[in-house]
Design a protein around this motif. Structure first.
Motif, PDB file in Angstrom:
ATOM      1  N   ALA A 134       0.617  -1.264   0.138  1.00 54.06           N
ATOM      2  CA  ALA A 134       0.035   0.122  -0.021  1.00 54.06           C
ATOM      3  C   ALA A 134       0.940   1.181   0.020  1.00 54.06           C
ATOM      4  O   ALA A 134       0.672   2.240  -0.858  1.00 54.06           O
ATOM      5  N   VAL A 135       1.904   1.344   0.946  1.00 54.65           N
ATOM      6  CA  VAL A 135       2.679   2.410   0.926  1.00 54.65           C
ATOM      7  C   VAL A 135       3.544   2.684  -0.386  1.00 54.65           C
ATOM      8  O   VAL A 135       3.588   3.919  -0.914  1.00 54.65           O
ATOM      9  N   LEU A 136       3.978   1.394  -1.020  1.00 51.40           N
ATOM     10  CA  LEU A 136       4.814   1.706  -2.379  1.00 51.40           C
ATOM     11  C   LEU A 136       3.788   2.340  -3.393  1.00 51.40           C
ATOM     12  O   LEU A 136       4.097   2.983  -4.144  1.00 51.40           O
ATOM     13  N   TRP A 137       2.627   1.474  -3.374  1.00 49.33           N
ATOM     14  CA  TRP A 137       1.523   1.770  -4.172  1.00 49.33           C
ATOM     15  C   TRP A 137       1.173   3.372  -4.282  1.00 49.33           C
ATOM     16  O   TRP A 137       1.047   3.990  -5.376  1.00 49.33           O
ATOM     17  N   ILE A 138       0.877   3.696  -3.112  1.00 46.56           N
ATOM     18  CA  ILE A 138       0.616   5.173  -3.114  1.00 46.56           C
ATOM     19  C   ILE A 138       1.541   6.320  -3.493  1.00 46.56           C
ATOM     20  O   ILE A 138       1.548   7.052  -4.213  1.00 46.56           O
ATOM     21  N   GLY A 139       2.818   5.923  -2.998  1.00 47.81           N
ATOM     22  CA  GLY A 139       3.902   6.805  -3.326  1.00 47.81           C
ATOM     23  C   GLY A 139       4.517   6.636  -4.641  1.00 47.81           C
ATOM     24  O   GLY A 139       4.597   7.698  -5.349  1.00 47.81           O
ATOM     25  N   THR A 140       4.328   5.682  -5.316  1.00 47.47           N
ATOM     26  CA  THR A 140       4.668   5.592  -6.877  1.00 47.47           C
ATOM     27  C   THR A 140       3.908   6.150  -7.676  1.00 47.47           C
ATOM     28  O   THR A 140       3.993   6.875  -8.701  1.00 47.47           O
ATOM     29  N   THR A 141       2.416   5.905  -7.414  1.00 46.86           N
ATOM     30  CA  THR A 141       1.321   6.708  -8.145  1.00 46.86           C
ATOM     31  C   THR A 141       1.182   8.163  -8.041  1.00 46.86           C
ATOM     32  O   THR A 141       1.376   8.765  -9.128  1.00 46.86           O
ATOM     33  N   ALA A 142       1.519   8.660  -6.689  1.00 44.86           N
ATOM     34  CA  ALA A 142       1.544  10.230  -6.663  1.00 44.86           C
ATOM     35  C   ALA A 142       3.023  10.541  -7.310  1.00 44.86           C
ATOM     36  O   ALA A 142       2.867  11.586  -8.006  1.00 44.86           O
ATOM     37  N   ALA A 143       4.008  10.062  -7.272  1.00 46.66           N
ATOM     38  CA  ALA A 143       5.263  10.474  -8.009  1.00 46.66           C
ATOM     39  C   ALA A 143       4.880  10.416  -9.480  1.00 46.66           C
ATOM     40  O   ALA A 143       5.390  11.274 -10.118  1.00 46.66           O
ATOM     41  N   ALA A 144       4.138   9.485  -9.919  1.00 48.66           N
ATOM     42  CA  ALA A 144       4.074   9.441 -11.520  1.00 48.66           C
ATOM     43  C   ALA A 144       3.134  10.674 -11.861  1.00 48.66           C
ATOM     44  O   ALA A 144       3.399  11.106 -12.786  1.00 48.66           O
ATOM     45  N   TRP A 145       2.175  10.888 -10.926  1.00 52.07           N
ATOM     46  CA  TRP A 145       1.429  12.043 -11.131  1.00 52.07           C
ATOM     47  C   TRP A 145       2.131  13.291 -11.188  1.00 52.07           C
ATOM     48  O   TRP A 145       1.901  14.152 -12.353  1.00 52.07           O
ATOM     49  N   ILE A 146       2.961  13.636 -10.269  1.00 55.61           N
ATOM     50  CA  ILE A 146       3.765  14.738 -10.180  1.00 55.61           C
ATOM     51  C   ILE A 146       4.626  14.737 -11.194  1.00 55.61           C
ATOM     52  O   ILE A 146       4.922  15.960 -11.885  1.00 55.61           O
ATOM     53  N   SER A 147       5.401  13.798 -11.771  1.00 57.33           N
ATOM     54  CA  SER A 147       6.182  13.791 -13.066  1.00 57.33           C
ATOM     55  C   SER A 147       5.247  14.202 -14.158  1.00 57.33           C
ATOM     56  O   SER A 147       5.944  15.131 -14.780  1.00 57.33           O
ATOM     57  N   ALA A 148       4.030  13.881 -14.457  1.00 62.79           N
ATOM     58  CA  ALA A 148       3.310  14.228 -15.452  1.00 62.79           C
ATOM     59  C   ALA A 148       3.096  15.804 -15.359  1.00 62.79           C
ATOM     60  O   ALA A 148       3.105  16.697 -16.428  1.00 62.79           O
ATOM     61  N   VAL A 149       2.717  16.386 -14.207  1.00 71.28           N
ATOM     62  CA  VAL A 149       2.588  17.620 -14.082  1.00 71.28           C
ATOM     63  C   VAL A 149       3.787  18.381 -14.299  1.00 71.28           C
ATOM     64  O   VAL A 149       3.551  19.636 -14.766  1.00 71.28           O
ATOM     65  N   ARG A 150       5.031  17.893 -13.966  1.00 73.99           N
ATOM     66  CA  ARG A 150       6.050  18.482 -14.250  1.00 73.99           C
ATOM     67  C   ARG A 150       6.468  18.186 -15.724  1.00 73.99           C
ATOM     68  O   ARG A 150       7.589  18.867 -16.176  1.00 73.99           O
ATOM     69  N   ARG A 151       5.722  17.674 -16.798  1.00 74.57           N
ATOM     70  CA  ARG A 151       6.127  17.485 -17.797  1.00 74.57           C
ATOM     71  C   ARG A 151       7.406  16.378 -18.208  1.00 74.57           C
ATOM     72  O   ARG A 151       7.916  16.702 -19.085  1.00 74.57           O
ATOM     73  N   SER A 152       7.631  15.670 -17.082  1.00 76.49           N
ATOM     74  CA  SER A 152       8.730  14.798 -17.154  1.00 76.49           C
ATOM     75  C   SER A 152       7.989  13.424 -17.552  1.00 76.49           C
ATOM     76  O   SER A 152       7.810  12.503 -16.645  1.00 76.49           O
ATOM     77  N   PHE A 153       7.768  13.299 -18.854  1.00 78.22           N
ATOM     78  CA  PHE A 153       6.747  12.227 -19.416  1.00 78.22           C
ATOM     79  C   PHE A 153       7.667  10.816 -19.390  1.00 78.22           C
ATOM     80  O   PHE A 153       6.770   9.908 -19.063  1.00 78.22           O
ATOM     81  N   ALA A 154       8.825  10.616 -19.479  1.00 83.93           N
ATOM     82  CA  ALA A 154       9.623   9.443 -19.861  1.00 83.93           C
ATOM     83  C   ALA A 154       9.746   8.884 -18.065  1.00 83.93           C
ATOM     84  O   ALA A 154       9.224   7.732 -17.932  1.00 83.93           O
ATOM     85  N   ARG A 155       9.755   9.876 -17.125  1.00 80.45           N
ATOM     86  CA  ARG A 155       9.704   9.259 -15.913  1.00 80.45           C
ATOM     87  C   ARG A 155       8.240   8.842 -15.340  1.00 80.45           C
ATOM     88  O   ARG A 155       8.157   7.796 -14.613  1.00 80.45           O
ATOM     89  N   HIS A 156       7.335   9.784 -15.886  1.00 77.55           N
ATOM     90  CA  HIS A 156       6.091   9.483 -15.705  1.00 77.55           C
ATOM     91  C   HIS A 156       5.672   8.149 -16.262  1.00 77.55           C
ATOM     92  O   HIS A 156       4.839   7.307 -15.423  1.00 77.55           O
TER      93      HIS A 156
END
Length: 212
Positions: free
Chosen positions: A108-130
């Motif tokens: 659960a912790v990794l799921w939340i953290g990874t998904t939130a980080a993926a969303w933040i990467s998209a917002v920052r337009r870091s699409f490869a990381r996203h």
């Protein structure tokens, strides 16, 4: 297909809202009765992420319908985080005991953290990381499918119930998925970095992604 099928099967938990327990393991029922709000948050919300996730990986959706990709992605992220919080709060009551609770809680912790980080990467337009982080996110989401595929194997190996095999499933249902994604992503990076080799599909899609 498996993701949609498991998500649809999970709809039986809506019956709990009307005190109908058809098809629900007695020990899972006990978990719900101990922690009804977080348990039902996870069981009712997480299947949405499970069913929606695969469509986010279709390049055609991302390229031809970027708005739909963005909005469905937001729904995916929201359902992962809400479902993950519910799972984390429910983990101490896992029917398989402390070890199962530890495994599901870590997930659960990794799921939340990874998904939130993926969303933040998209917002920052870091699409490869996203895209990379979303692979890992869905690898963990897909644990719901792998867990159910492993249950018959557990019975074949001599386990008497889901609860008895739960301490093992709490780890084997998602860690192999994450390892497979890591190996695939490493191989893909190596292939793209080879001299004289260019991934045509990535090169073709990148302008469309950036223009989102």
């Amino acid at each position: 297909m498996l993701a949609v099928a498991v998500a649809a099967y999970s709809s039986r938990y809506y019956g709990v809202l009307e005190n109908a327990w058809f098809g629900i393991d007695p020990k899972i029922k006990a978990v719900i009765l101990q922690a009804p709000l977080p348990a039902l948050l996870h069981m009712l919300i997480a299947p949405v992420a499970l069913a929606l996730g695969p469509f986010q990986f279709y390049p055609g959706l991302r390229i031809r319908h970027p708005k739909l990709h963005r909005w469905s992605g937001r729904v995916y992220v929201a359902t992962c985080i809400v479902g993950g919080v519910g799972a984390l709060a429910t983990a101490p009551f896992a029917s398989g005991g402390v070890i199962a609770g530890l495994g599901f809680g870590l997930l659960a912790v990794l799921w939340i953290g990874t998904t939130a980080a993926a969303w933040i990467s998209a917002v920052r337009r870091s699409f490869a990381r996203h895209r990379l982080l979303m692979r890992f996110s869905y690898a963990m989401t897909f644990g719901a499918v792998v867990l159910r595929l492993q249950i018959p194997i557990g019975f074949a190996l001599g386990y008497e119930s889901y609860s008895s095999m739960s301490p093992v499933l709490a780890f084997t249902s998602w860690i192999p998925n994450v390892v497979i994604v890591a190996l695939y992503s490493t191989w893909q990076t190596w292939r793209r970095s080879r001299p004289g080799k260019l991934n045509a599909s990535s090169a073709a899609s990148e302008p469309n992604v950036v223009n989102r």
